[in-house]
Enzyme design. Structure first.
Site, PDB file in Angstrom:
ATOM      1  N   CYS A 253     -53.777  24.223  -9.684  1.00 57.04           N
ATOM      2  CA  CYS A 253     -52.316  24.183  -9.821  1.00 57.04           C
ATOM      3  C   CYS A 253     -51.894  23.198 -10.897  1.00 57.04           C
ATOM      4  O   CYS A 253     -50.955  23.461 -11.658  1.00 57.04           O
ATOM      5  CB  CYS A 253     -51.673  23.806  -8.498  1.00 57.04           C
ATOM      6  SG  CYS A 253     -52.251  22.241  -7.819  1.00 57.04           S
ATOM      7  N   HIS A 412     -49.601  19.386  -4.350  1.00 53.50           N
ATOM      8  CA  HIS A 412     -49.454  20.562  -5.219  1.00 53.50           C
ATOM      9  C   HIS A 412     -48.682  20.164  -6.479  1.00 53.50           C
ATOM     10  O   HIS A 412     -47.919  19.204  -6.460  1.00 53.50           O
ATOM     11  CB  HIS A 412     -48.692  21.629  -4.427  1.00 53.50           C
ATOM     12  CG  HIS A 412     -48.666  22.989  -5.041  1.00 53.50           C
ATOM     13  ND1 HIS A 412     -49.733  23.550  -5.698  1.00 53.50           N
ATOM     14  CD2 HIS A 412     -47.683  23.923  -5.085  1.00 53.50           C
ATOM     15  CE1 HIS A 412     -49.410  24.763  -6.119  1.00 53.50           C
ATOM     16  NE2 HIS A 412     -48.173  25.014  -5.766  1.00 53.50           N
ATOM     17  N   ASN A 434     -43.526  28.381  -9.228  1.00 52.23           N
ATOM     18  CA  ASN A 434     -44.827  28.176  -8.592  1.00 52.23           C
ATOM     19  C   ASN A 434     -45.875  28.980  -9.354  1.00 52.23           C
ATOM     20  O   ASN A 434     -45.548  29.727 -10.291  1.00 52.23           O
ATOM     21  CB  ASN A 434     -44.742  28.606  -7.116  1.00 52.23           C
ATOM     22  CG  ASN A 434     -45.849  27.991  -6.264  1.00 52.23           C
ATOM     23  OD1 ASN A 434     -46.733  27.290  -6.773  1.00 52.23           O
ATOM     24  ND2 ASN A 434     -45.804  28.255  -4.969  1.00 52.23           N
TER      25      ASN A 434
END
Ligand SMILES: *[C@@H]1O[C@H](CO)[C@@H](O)[C@H](O)[C@H]1NC(C)=O
Ligand SMILES: *[C@@H]1O[C@H](CO)[C@@H](O)[C@H](O)[C@H]1NC(C)=O
Length: 468
Positions: A253, A412, A434
């Site tokens: 991520c 994240h 995202n």
């Protein structure tokens, strides 16, 4: 002392064994790092292909005193700045040079001990990024060794297939009206480990994440002049955000958030004349690169599939080595041997910083201002199990638990592209891109409660200046 490469190889093998957790096991806090350090530095004769696995002869010995909040002073009273990288290491910028090293630790996940008064071998280079050396730092006052005390999910549980918990989804949808949850059948192709990876990996989650810095009257005054709603996907009909991607099953991520950040900044700087898609693979495969002895194309500033931080990738790596196009090195979400074509063009950043100048200076006001004035920002925050089932609305953590999967909070990284106020409820939110595909959430985006540091969302925003 284990060199960084040896450590990297160990981490890579650990990844292959599917035990991969995010980041390094080091857990060093602000007060551990603050104080006086001696940096032992090698000859300044390298370029950005330098290999610091072994240190070589020490030519410079520097004394740096790191003080609150982010000032550094050398033995001649020259001043500079420093910042912590989460709990992983620190960066010092002084006398036209920048030094970065990871904090030292021994052992591996589950039984590591951090020695926060030492670093691994790190990298030093001048402002032009042409003049490089290696260094190691020792603090002049000892810090007590700190065992890593995380309780991690059992290995056998990690290999279980992930299941949507319909009961949890029902509970989320009946207990509050701010956001809705739904089952994602596509998540059931992943194991619990892979779902944790998608959220950043459980690695170095802080047991108590930092709180935002109090806003100054000046910051508050500036924010009062900003619009109520703002979105980089629609500035007078122009979209400055690149399409949503899917990171797949691994803990990359931070690489996706980094690429998304620089992509947006290039679009803004060129008024959409350029619309790049950069390759997260280059970073993801860094440990493989060390094995292949191709340090140029790869980052030793992250832990590949074991995680990393946008600060090191959209920031330091993009300044040191530059980013390449996706077509130059296609993302596979696998530990493939890397094959970046050396002739591929590279895109650099000229500057990067945690908002406010150092880790710990972030808050809502400073994020709002930088977002409107500079562009989208990369943000780190905590992911809990209810978040995976987000469908739409303004997310806040409900405290509900997925009964089937032993989910832990993970760290994240994403891209915040806008903010606003919900007209009917008055609830303030951030709008966030995202990297879980466009069939997740609100077309790949989510909104999250703003102004309350929801899931530590307002503590770690990164700004960069990209060079088109
Ligand atoms: C690097 O910078 C130092 C000064 O900090 C200088 O003495 C040295 O010659 C430079 N090295 C190269 C290869 O340019
Ligand atoms: C730094 O400290 C470590 C541990 O005390 C020691 O082993 C090492 O030799 C020191 N490094 C230098 C360059 O003095």
């Amino acid at each position: 002392m284990a060199s960084f490469t040896q450590r990297g190889v160990v981490l890579l093998l650990v990844c292959w064994a599917a035990l991969c957790a995010g980041d390094t096991p080091a857990n060093c806090m602000y007060e551990d790092i603050r104080g006086t350090w001696t940096f032992y530095e090698t000859e300044r004769s390298g370029d950005n292909t330098i290999n610091c696995d072994t240190l070589g002869p020490i030519v410079h010995t520097k004394t740096f005193t790191l003080s609150f909040p982010n000032t550094v002073m050398d033995e001649l009273n020259n001043e500079g700045t420093w910042t912590l990288l989460y709990n992983q290491g620190f960066e010092v910028t002084i006398n036209e040079r920048s030094y970065f090293a990871f904090s030292y630790y021994e052992g591996s996940w589950g039984n590591a001990v951090s020695s926060c008064d030492r670093t691994f071998n790190g990298w030093s280079r001048d402002k032009t990024v042409r003049n490089w050396s290696c260094f190691v730092g020792n603090k002049t006052t000892p810090v007590a060794p700190r065992p890593t005390s995380r309780v991690t999910v059992g290995e056998s549980q990690l290999q279980h297939q992930y299941h949507n918990d319909h009961n949890m989804i029902h509970n989320i949808n009946t207990m509050q009206t701010s956001w809705t949850a739904k089952a994602y059948p596509q998540h059931e192709k992943y194991t619990v480990q892979e779902m944790l990876n998608r959220g950043g990996g459980v690695g170095s989650m802080l047991t108590s994440p930092p709180t935002p810095a109090p806003a100054t009257p000046e910051q508050k005054a500036r924010v009062s002049l900003l619009p109520d709603n703002f979105d980089w996907r629609d500035i007078s009909g122009q979209n400055y955000v690149t399409p949503v991607r899917d990171q797949g099953s691994c803990g990359s991520c931070f690489a996706f958030a980094s690429m998304a950040l620089v992509e947006s900044r290039i679009k803004i700087a060129t008024q959409n004349q350029r619309s790049d898609v950069f390759s997260p693979q280059v970073i993801f495969l860094c440990e493989t690169f060390i094995l292949l002895k191709d340090v140029v194309s790869c980052s030793v500033l992250a832990q590949g599939c074991a995680g990393g931080f946008a600060y090191m990738i959209a920031g330091r790596y993009a300044q040191d080595q530059g980013l390449v196009a996706e077509s130059c090195n296609t993302y596979t979400a696998l530990d493939d041997p890397c094959n970046t074509d050396a002739s591929c063009g590279r895109t650099y950043v000229s500057d990067y910083e945690y908002l406010g100048g150092y880790y710990g200076a972030c808050n809502e006001e400073i994020m709002l201002q930088a977002l409107v004035e500079n562009g989208p920002l990369s943000v780190g925050y905590m992911v809990f199990d209810d978040f995976s089932n987000y469908e739409g609305g303004i997310y806040h953590h409900t405290g509900t638990k997925n009964e089937f999967n032993p989910f832990e909070a993970t760290s994240h990284a994403v891209l915040v592209v806008g903010y606003g106020v919900e007209p009917t409820t008055g609830e303030k939110f951030w709008t966030v891109k995202n990297s879980w595909g466009s069939d997740w959430g609100e077309d790949g985006y989510f909104r999250i409660r703003r102004g309350t540091n929801e899931c530590a969302f307002e503590t770690m925003a990164l700004d960069v200046t990209a060079i088109p």
